[in-house]
Scaffold this active site. Structure first.
Site, mmCIF file in Angstrom:
data_model
loop_
_atom_site.group_PDB
_atom_site.id
_atom_site.type_symbol
_atom_site.label_atom_id
_atom_site.label_comp_id
_atom_site.label_asym_id
_atom_site.label_seq_id
_atom_site.Cartn_x
_atom_site.Cartn_y
_atom_site.Cartn_z
ATOM 1 N N ILE A 1 0.817 -1.215 0.000
ATOM 2 C CA ILE A 1 0.000 0.000 0.000
ATOM 3 C C ILE A 1 0.853 1.269 0.000
ATOM 4 O O ILE A 1 0.355 2.370 -0.160
ATOM 5 C CB ILE A 1 -0.990 -0.025 1.181
ATOM 6 C CG1 ILE A 1 -1.808 -1.322 1.155
ATOM 7 C CG2 ILE A 1 -1.941 1.152 1.170
ATOM 8 C CD1 ILE A 1 -2.577 -1.558 -0.134
ATOM 9 N N SER B 1 3.815 2.498 2.290
ATOM 10 C CA SER B 1 4.897 2.761 3.237
ATOM 11 C C SER B 1 5.515 1.459 3.728
ATOM 12 O O SER B 1 4.835 0.437 3.840
ATOM 13 C CB SER B 1 4.383 3.566 4.423
ATOM 14 O OG SER B 1 3.357 2.865 5.073
ATOM 15 N N GLU C 1 8.122 5.425 0.945
ATOM 16 C CA GLU C 1 7.675 6.615 1.695
ATOM 17 C C GLU C 1 8.567 6.972 2.892
ATOM 18 O O GLU C 1 8.090 7.518 3.888
ATOM 19 C CB GLU C 1 6.207 6.439 2.159
ATOM 20 C CG GLU C 1 5.231 6.239 1.012
ATOM 21 C CD GLU C 1 3.759 6.137 1.456
ATOM 22 O OE1 GLU C 1 3.414 6.687 2.514
ATOM 23 O OE2 GLU C 1 2.974 5.532 0.717
ATOM 24 N N ARG D 1 -3.231 10.056 22.278
ATOM 25 C CA ARG D 1 -2.816 10.399 20.922
ATOM 26 C C ARG D 1 -3.430 11.711 20.460
ATOM 27 O O ARG D 1 -4.600 11.979 20.705
ATOM 28 C CB ARG D 1 -3.241 9.307 19.930
ATOM 29 C CG ARG D 1 -2.607 7.975 20.161
ATOM 30 C CD ARG D 1 -1.095 8.036 19.915
ATOM 31 N NE ARG D 1 -0.547 6.688 19.936
ATOM 32 C CZ ARG D 1 -0.365 5.971 18.847
ATOM 33 N NH1 ARG D 1 -0.654 6.470 17.660
ATOM 34 N NH2 ARG D 1 0.114 4.748 18.930
ATOM 35 N N HIS E 1 -6.764 3.850 -2.474
ATOM 36 C CA HIS E 1 -6.721 2.980 -1.304
ATOM 37 C C HIS E 1 -7.577 3.570 -0.191
ATOM 38 O O HIS E 1 -7.578 4.777 0.036
ATOM 39 C CB HIS E 1 -5.270 2.831 -0.812
ATOM 40 C CG HIS E 1 -5.176 2.287 0.567
ATOM 41 N ND1 HIS E 1 -5.466 0.982 0.868
ATOM 42 C CD2 HIS E 1 -4.873 2.885 1.746
ATOM 43 C CE1 HIS E 1 -5.329 0.800 2.176
ATOM 44 N NE2 HIS E 1 -4.977 1.933 2.723
ATOM 45 N N CYS F 1 -8.559 2.536 3.923
ATOM 46 C CA CYS F 1 -8.287 1.509 4.910
ATOM 47 C C CYS F 1 -9.411 1.403 5.925
ATOM 48 O O CYS F 1 -9.213 1.510 7.112
ATOM 49 C CB CYS F 1 -6.978 1.755 5.616
ATOM 50 S SG CYS F 1 -6.619 3.460 5.898
ATOM 51 N N GLU G 1 -9.521 -2.579 3.098
ATOM 52 C CA GLU G 1 -9.301 -3.452 4.255
ATOM 53 C C GLU G 1 -10.363 -4.552 4.275
ATOM 54 O O GLU G 1 -11.541 -4.275 4.142
ATOM 55 C CB GLU G 1 -9.417 -2.615 5.527
ATOM 56 C CG GLU G 1 -9.380 -3.444 6.773
ATOM 57 C CD GLU G 1 -9.712 -2.631 8.019
ATOM 58 O OE1 GLU G 1 -9.168 -1.524 8.170
ATOM 59 O OE2 GLU G 1 -10.515 -3.102 8.817
ATOM 60 N N HIS H 1 -2.430 -4.024 11.340
ATOM 61 C CA HIS H 1 -2.532 -3.371 12.647
ATOM 62 C C HIS H 1 -1.983 -4.245 13.764
ATOM 63 O O HIS H 1 -1.868 -3.804 14.897
ATOM 64 C CB HIS H 1 -3.985 -3.000 12.939
ATOM 65 C CG HIS H 1 -4.543 -2.063 11.911
ATOM 66 N ND1 HIS H 1 -5.242 -2.505 10.812
ATOM 67 C CD2 HIS H 1 -4.446 -0.726 11.766
ATOM 68 C CE1 HIS H 1 -5.581 -1.478 10.063
ATOM 69 N NE2 HIS H 1 -5.105 -0.383 10.618
ATOM 70 N N CYS I 1 -3.204 -2.211 4.571
ATOM 71 C CA CYS I 1 -2.811 -0.800 4.625
ATOM 72 C C CYS I 1 -1.283 -0.714 4.574
ATOM 73 O O CYS I 1 -0.606 -1.731 4.393
ATOM 74 C CB CYS I 1 -3.361 -0.156 5.906
ATOM 75 S SG CYS I 1 -3.229 1.642 5.940
HETATM 76 N N1 GLN Z 1 0.175 5.066 1.271
HETATM 77 C C1 GLN Z 1 -0.081 5.196 2.659
HETATM 78 C C2 GLN Z 1 0.792 4.241 3.435
HETATM 79 O O1 GLN Z 1 1.058 3.192 2.979
HETATM 80 C C3 GLN Z 1 -1.535 4.933 2.980
HETATM 81 C C4 GLN Z 1 -1.861 5.201 4.421
HETATM 82 C C5 GLN Z 1 -3.323 5.130 4.770
HETATM 83 O O2 GLN Z 1 -4.118 4.607 4.046
HETATM 84 N N2 GLN Z 1 -3.711 5.656 5.899
HETATM 85 O O3 GLN Z 1 1.205 4.518 4.536
HETATM 86 ZN ZN ZN Z 2 -4.735 2.491 4.662
#
Ligand code: GLN
Ligand code: ZN
Length: 771
Positions: free
Chosen positions: A444, A446, A497, A528, A654, A656, A678, A707, A739
């Site tokens: 996705i 990163s 990223e 947070r 994308h 999530c 997701e 996660h 994600c």
């Molecule tokens: N491209 C972003 C990553 O991979 C997508 C993050 C997200 O969907 N919150 O971190």
């Molecule tokens: Zn995501």
């Protein structure tokens, strides 16, 4: 005119509460130190409000984690699974934090309560759990303790409670066979006990937060409201109840809400200024109105002339004696104190002069009440004049208005939001150009953000690392990431990223029209916080933002590297936005900026470009009737960002999250060539919406939950993919995680992705044999 505040940020000017909580959780400080820090923060807040001249100062708006969870503890709505660990007399902060965060200690493994978004904000609350045989019982004296605490400082405060009906509506039935609203009869006695204790202690005012009053309510729900507030009024005729509504107007509910037997009805006149006229017309003489004219959700200075005009209309109809002045909602959603912002580089003085944080908003409430009064002092005149000057400068500033951008947005027509050809034609061309196998694998965007990577960025910011050295170091990370992706057999690669702190901030920092703060934190959940960028002016992309990193990565490999961008709605949604033009216009400006980036990536030879839109769903309005309009302009903004390319260039998006059922048509209307979503935690159940709708384009249902640090095995993912391939034409299926992987470690990422590639290979083999 009386002034009131509905709630104040509890995190502290420098996020002291975050630090204290996290230190307590990691065992570095004891419970007394934590309690003391809480007390100190509460007292500082009350003092601030007292000094600002607020008449009704809230208490019980403080929380160590979440005000809804506080309420669950007060009401004794404590799920049974926690009673194995915590004794009844043991209802301390430890139980509280266990409910919020789960409890994995001393051989126990108890899951946390669920968390979800607080209406349309970025604040998350802990969802109350309701059972059929639910009992409620007064179980915490927090509300009373804090009232007494303020009293000992000479402040006769206004306790804030989540209203009983909203409390039930905020929760979830955890088993079949009952409706949680029916619990009102068991719940109400505990509320009455709370009110009795507060009244005995000398409380005159009570604030009930009932934000559900601005949502779509049916007859039964309205009836519960009426009965509840009648019972309260009958039992406590002396108590002055403020019924707080916010985030929307009362709309059709106004007709019966104004007749609820309360002292004050609070209205959000920032979100829904138009409700004032109607409410003024129908409010009975016995009802006072609290005008929420100071924006609790954004960071702009109040426009005094505009607010005073509203106040004046109300004075003329109902008289000043029946009015209170207030922020639109709790200031929980505002950053703490603008005075702490001193860095001109990220927040120019001119822009700062247009802004107000929570502390400044208190002064605005008091100023407005004074300005609306009879007495005019020279000091007041000066205040009003300064405000006019700030408004004037905001209207005319060259910093805000960029004629070229405004012209470009005005020129947008249908051709901007349409790809050249239909999806089926594009799909053929893309298949020819990309030559990907069946079940192509990708990620996705990163990859793990190690300490070293984060250190590089912070050193660059501090100036201890030169631009060249930084670039070299990031390129090394990219080299490693590309070589590793090739070695494990992924089909579509990403650069990783590594240069990004945050998916919105990274783009905001490079776009015109954005400013940043140092301490502009707003609580997101528990300890947070988020520090949203500020969009103050016309958004323009001055130069490419991602092209050099992406093309660098592409040069290292013969496989396609996917360009990675954040979409216009997500950038809009996760920023403080300007209030001098419709959100739609700002979205279109961002869309044009992203569109240019997409075109530059294409021109540089990038064949696949992903535009992330994880925030589209959370922008949905609170009222269903408003969804259509929002979805129309939001989807159009996405399409503008994605439509400037040739048919053979493949656009991914994308998201999530997973609830697509009620907006699947709009998702399809985005017309991305590929969408990754997701699905792993629900075992592909979430694909239902796509299947029922016969979603036409390609889709990558996540096969692995990023996660959790747990590494899924090949068989698990194979099972998920088999399931998906029964539901979706295999030609349209992709294989990817849920994600991005930036919160994971390298070891687990390596193992999980190798297994994922193996699972894809097994499916390929199966389907090739079948073919
Ligand atoms: N491209 C972003 C990553 O991979 C997508 C993050 C997200 O969907 N919150 O971190
Ligand atoms: Zn995501």
């Amino acid at each position: 005119m009386i002034t009131q505040n509905l709630g104040y940020p509890r995190i502290g000017a420098k996020r002291e509460l975050k630090k204290a909580c996290e230190q307590y959780w990691s065992g570095k400080i004891d419970i007394d130190s934590l309690e003391q820090e809480g007390k100190r923060l509460r007292e500082a807040n009350w003092k601030l409000q007292q000094e600002a001249g607020i008449d009704l100062i809230p208490v019980n708006d403080f929380s160590f984690y979440d005000q809804v969870l506080d309420m669950s503890l007060i009401l004794g709505a404590i799920p049974k699974r926690f009673s194995n660990v915590f004794l009844e007399e043991d209802h301390t902060l430890d139980l509280y934090f266990a409910m919020a965060r789960g409890y994995q200690k001393n051989g126990f493994d108890i899951t946390a309560m669920e968390m979800t978004k607080w209406f349309d904000t970025n604040y998350h609350y802990i969802v109350p759990e309701f059972y059929k045989e639910q009992q409620f019982k007064l179980s915490s004296s927090k509300f009373l303790d804090e009232f007494k605490e303020a009293k000992s400082m000479g402040i006769k405060a206004k306790p804030v409670l989540i209203g009983p009906v909203s409390y039930l509506l905020l929760g979830k039935e955890k088993e079949e066979g009952f409706n949680r609203l029916d619990h009102i009869e068991k719940l109400l006695p505990v509320y009455l006990e709370i009110l009795q204790q507060l009244q005995d202690e000398g409380a005159e005012w009570i604030q009930f937060d009932e934000p559900f009053l601005v949502t779509d309510l049916n007859k039964e729900e309205a009836a519960v409201y009426k009965k509840t507030y009648e019972i309260i009024a009958n039992r406590f005729p002396e108590l002055k109840v403020v019924l707080a509504t916010y985030f929307e107007g009362l709309k059709d509910n106004a007709s019966w809400v104004v007749d609820l037997p309360v002292e004050v009805l609070h209205l959000d006149l920032v979100r829904a200024e138009d409700q004032l006229e109607n409410v003024l017309k129908i409010a009975p003489d016995s009802l006072k109105l609290s005008l929420g004219v100071v924006d609790g959700r954004n960071i702009w200075k109040n426009d005094y002339d505009k607010s005073l005009a509203l106040i004046d209309t109300a004075v003329k109809t109902i008289g000043a004696e029946r009015m209170l002045i207030a922020p639109s909602c709790s200031l929980l959603h505002s950053p703490f104190d603008l005075d702490n912002e001193t860095d001109e580089k990220t927040l120019p003085a001119e822009v700062k002069n247009w802004m107000a944080f929570a502390k400044q908003k208190l002064n605005e409430v008091v100023d407005l009440a004074s300005l609306a009064g009879e007495k005019r002092t020279s000091e007041l005149e000066a205040l009003q004049e300064a405000n006019r000057l700030a408004m004037q400068s905001k209207k005319e500033s060259k910093r805000i208005h960029n004629p070229k951008v405004e012209e470009r947005v005005n020129k947008i027509d249908n051709s901007y939001s349409r790809r050249k050809s239909t999806f089926s034609k594009r799909q053929q061309l893309q298949e020819k150009s990309l030559k990907l196998p069946l079940f192509p694998t990708t990620t996705i965007g990163s990859f793990p953000q190690t300490r070293e990577v984060r250190l590089l960025r912070s050193q660059l910011k501090k100036g201890t690392l030169s631009q060249e050295d930084y670039q070299k170091a990031i390129e090394e990370e990219i080299d490693k990431a590309i070589a590793w992706q090739e070695s494990i057999g992924l089909d579509v690669l990403v650069h990783g990223e590594f240069e990004r702190n945050d998916m919105v901030e990274y783009f905001g920092e490079q776009l015109d029209g954005f400013a940043f703060t140092k301490f502009g934190w707003v609580q997101s959940y528990g300890s947070r916080g988020v520090k949203p960028p500020i969009i103050y002016g016309d958004v323009d992309r001055v130069e490419p933002m991602t092209v050099s990193w992406t093309t660098y990565a592409q040069k290292q490999t013969g496989l396609p590297v996917k360009g990675m961008l954040t979409g216009p709605i997500t950038i809009l949604q996760w920023s403080f936005v300007r209030n001098d033009q419709p959100r739609e216009t700002t979205a279109n400006q961002i869309a044009l900026a992203i569109c240019k980036e997409v075109q530059d990536l294409e021109a540089a030879g990038i064949k696949i470009i992903q535009i992330d839109e994880p925030a589209i769903r959370e922008g949905l309005p609170l009222r269903k009737a408003d969804w259509k309009n929002y979805l129309e302009w939001a989807i159009k903004a996405f399409r503008i960002s994605a439509s400037g390319v040739e048919d053979a260039t493949q656009i991914h998006t994308h998201m999530c999250y997973s609830e697509f059922n009620d907006m699947i048509e709009s998702i399809a209307a985005m017309d991305a060539d590929v969408i990754t979503i997701e699905t792993s935690r629900s075992h592909m159940e979430l694909l239902d919406a796509f299947v029922n709708f016969k979603y036409p384009n390609e889709i990558g249902p996540g096969v692995y939950d990023i996660h959790s640090p747990r590494v899924p095995n090949v068989e698990e993912m194979e099972t998920l993919l088999n399931k998906a391939s029964e539901l979706i034409p295999v030609r349209n299926l992709w294989v990817n995680p849920d994600c991005g992987l930036k919160t994971r470690g390298w070891k687990e990422t390596d193992e999980a992705l190798r297994a994922m590639v193996d699972a894809a290979k097994r499916l390929r083999a199966k389907f090739q044999v079948e073919a």
